[in-house]
Design an enzyme around this catalytic site. Structure first.
Site, mmCIF file in Angstrom:
data_model
loop_
_atom_site.group_PDB
_atom_site.id
_atom_site.type_symbol
_atom_site.label_atom_id
_atom_site.label_comp_id
_atom_site.label_asym_id
_atom_site.label_seq_id
_atom_site.Cartn_x
_atom_site.Cartn_y
_atom_site.Cartn_z
ATOM 1 N N GLY A 14 -31.080 29.350 20.757
ATOM 2 C CA GLY A 14 -30.439 29.129 19.391
ATOM 3 C C GLY A 14 -31.572 29.388 18.382
ATOM 4 O O GLY A 14 -32.637 29.557 18.403
ATOM 5 N N GLU A 47 -27.387 36.597 -15.138
ATOM 6 C CA GLU A 47 -26.739 35.524 -13.890
ATOM 7 C C GLU A 47 -25.199 35.543 -14.535
ATOM 8 O O GLU A 47 -24.344 35.237 -13.535
ATOM 9 C CB GLU A 47 -27.205 34.146 -14.428
ATOM 10 C CG GLU A 47 -28.896 34.280 -14.003
ATOM 11 C CD GLU A 47 -29.181 34.669 -12.699
ATOM 12 O OE1 GLU A 47 -28.337 34.655 -11.840
ATOM 13 O OE2 GLU A 47 -30.251 35.401 -12.325
ATOM 14 N N GLY A 93 -34.708 25.464 14.561
ATOM 15 C CA GLY A 93 -34.239 24.129 13.656
ATOM 16 C C GLY A 93 -32.956 23.457 14.085
ATOM 17 O O GLY A 93 -32.397 22.522 13.456
ATOM 18 N N GLY A 135 -32.501 21.897 17.201
ATOM 19 C CA GLY A 135 -32.375 20.834 17.916
ATOM 20 C C GLY A 135 -32.605 20.958 19.423
ATOM 21 O O GLY A 135 -32.616 20.367 20.226
#
EC number: 3.4.24.-
Length: 610
Positions: free
Chosen positions: A192, A415, A195, A197
């Site tokens: 995976g 922006e 981070g 798990g």
């Protein structure tokens, strides 16, 4: 071991110092021949003579000192010295004792033998603690009472947790599975993104299984000495067999399990020998009943195929990024130790953090607590979580950075161009927040937040993203002219070009080229990829690809330009709002898009998150 080695070094230094002292009594006295001594006596240069056997210590009248030896018996020596008024002092010759002579003669050899015996004894010390124990395993066995993490501490990956829970149940009650002919899996590979798990799941297994649990990193096998890796693998499995049933957890197994015969080093480097030994230990002639190997990696594509086959790793568990329900559960787990305000809602935070991993969410809660402490609050408010999310997604504020009014205006137009195009093209994620406060490397940031977790993207949405990316540059071009456009759109152009090229070459969105794959992701040779690359297209096809990419970009570029030219009043109004408030939220953006004026600068309300 370090204390023993230091003790031996101290003893050696002391003995060598004693040895040096035996021969250093007269180190400051130089030696001369006997004839020179007689010449000094005849020239009346000698003041005092110390006679000890055949050795004479001479002190000249100018305080010079030297040593000489009487070669033969000289009956006239004393008479000559007396004639010259030389002071004569006699002393008994120093004789070394028998034990001292033996010690001086045998000390060097005894020292060498002692050092050799010391290292030989250390080589025989078990447990990987000897000075020469390079081949001993570095795997640590965790006691049952040391790991406090359980499955209740793991959230957001229910499917993966069910898979490993079954493993723990097998270890606790094997007869329930064995009576139906089931066998315990020999290996489980957890795959995976970083981070999510994977290591936390392994810790939960250690806390629940109540069996010996060995943990080691993939990088702990290979070091600078040849043969160390294979030796450590053998030693690790040897220790595991003694305490079976047990679990071995190898974190970041891609450090040692990369594909053989690829990349640099050929087939004879140390890492490959370590992998070969691991393959044999996992499923070779020697049985490993009761030993379960659990490994974690975020690079399964570089692992050797022989490592992934059934019988070695029987299961591959994919630990994916959590969905909105998983994120809510993860946030609730991390909030247990944090005092919360009444307005904090984990579901709202989970909805506003798509794409966050478990580690990201843990960091989010920690950053929110730090923001609350910085503001001298006793509880963590929703505004703290909003500030923490902005810091993680957009970078830290750089309020100390000095910007001229011209730079602020240019950034505000840039922006605002992103926001307006993003709101008016179809299927684009809504603008959540826009700011002209410098964050990270950017002078301003526009943050688009998807309403739901993104599982796949269609062509319309991809084209809308390209149009939005060019919105900032086009706003500058419309306001200041082509010759005054800044370099602020550098990253926007890069991302838009990559999107367009992927649409043409990988995702089949070009009518002219059709749904064919024209390029593959390039792998790094140090990650198990080959050095050579093959070309899958002709020069004519490459030219057509460039044309299709350019047409796709120009199409969306012109669409964005048309949108901004038709909404110049909104562009100016949004620029004014950004200069006045520096940051505006989604509700204020809605008002501006409806050509309404905004009065409040409040940017952290619960309604925005809903």
């Amino acid at each position: 071991m370090a204390k023993n080695l230091m003790l031996w070094l101290v003893i050696a230094v002391v003995l060598m110092s004693i040895f040096q002292n035996f021969s250093a009594n007269n180190i400051n006295n130089r030696k001369i021949d006997y004839s020179t001594f007689l010449s000094d006596v005849n020239q009346d240069q000698v003041r005092e003579v110390h006679i000890s056997g055949r050795e004479m210590n001479i002190i000249r009248k100018d305080n010079g000192r030297y040593i000489t030896y009487i070669p033969i018996s000289d009956p006239k020596l004393l008479d000559n010295l007396l004639v010259k008024n030389v002071k004569i002092i006699g002393a008994a010759p120093e004789e070394q004792s028998f034990f001292t002579a033996i010690f001086i003669s045998w000390f060097p050899m005894l020292l060498l033998i002692g050092v050799w015996v010391f290292f030989m004894r250390q080589m025989q010390v078990g447990g990987g603690k000897g000075a020469m124990s390079f081949g001993k395993s570095k795997a640590r066995m965790l006691p049952e009472d040391q790991v406090k993490i359980t499955f209740s501490d793991v959230a957001g990956c229910d499917e993966a947790k069910e898979e490993v829970q079954e493993l723990v149940e097998y270890l606790k009650e094997p007869s329930r599975f064995q009576k139906l002919g089931g066998k315990i899996p020999k290996g489980i590979l957890m795959v995976g993104p970083p981070g999510t798990g994977k290591t936390l799941l392994a810790k939960a297994i250690a806390g629940e299984a109540k069996v010996p649990f060995f943990t080691i990193s993939g990088s702990d096998f290979v070091e600078m000495f040849v043969g160390v890796g294979a030796s450590r693998v053998r030693d690790m499995f040897e220790h595991s067999r003694k305490v079976a049933p047990c679990i071995i957890f190898i974190d970041e197994i891609d450090a040692v399990g990369r594909q053989r015969g690829a990349g640099l080093g050929g087939g004879h480097d140390e890492r490959e020998q370590t992998l070969n030994q691991m393959l044999v230990e996992m499923d070779g002639f020697d049985g490993n009943e009761g030993i379960i190997l659990i490994a974690a990696t975020n690079r399964p594509d570089v692992l050797d195929p022989a490592l992934l086959r059934p019988g070695r790793f029987d299961r591959q568990i994919f630990v994916a990024l959590p969905d909105i329900r998983g994120r809510e559960k993860i946030i609730q787990v991390h909030m247990k130790k944090v005092p919360l305000g009444n307005n904090v809602d984990p579901m709202i935070i989970a909805r506003g953090t798509p794409g966050f991993s478990g580690a990201d969410l843990a960091n989010l809660v920690n950053e929110a607590a730090l923001f609350a402490a910085r503001n001298n609050r006793d509880v963590v408010m929703m505004s703290d979580f909003e500030s923490a999310k902005d810091k993680i997604t957009m970078g830290s504020e750089r309020r100390s950075m000095v910007m001229t009014e011209k730079q602020k205006e240019s950034t505000a137009y840039h922006e605002a161009g992103h926001v307006i195009v993003g709101r008016l093209v179809p299927e684009h994620d809504p603008a959540h927040k826009v700011t002209i406060i410098p964050r990270g490397r950017a002078l301003g940031v526009t943050f688009f937040l998807p309403k739901d977790d993104v599982l796949s993207i269609n062509k319309n949405k991809l084209e809308s993203q390209i149009s939005t990316l060019y919105g900032g540059r086009l706003a500058e071009e419309i306001i200041y002219g082509v010759n005054n456009v800044s370099t602020g759109a550098h990253n926007d152009i890069k991302v838009a070009t990559n999107l367009a090229r992927n649409m043409v070459t990988q995702w089949g969105f070009s009518k002219k080229l059709g749904p064919l794959l024209y390029s593959e992701e390039e792998g790094e040779i140090f990650l198990g990829r080959t050095v050579t690359k093959s070309k899958h297209m002709s020069d004519e096809t490459a030219r057509i690809i460039d044309e299709e990419v350019k047409l796709l970009v120009e199409k969306n570029y012109n669409r964005a330009k048309k949108i901004l030219e038709e909404n110049l009043d909104i562009l100016h109004a949004m620029k004014d709002a950004l200069i006045k408030y520096e940051t505006i939220n989604s509700r204020q953006i809605d008002d501006l898009m409806k050509r309404k004026s905004i009065q409040s600068s409040n940017i952290c309300t619960d309604d925005d998150n809903n």
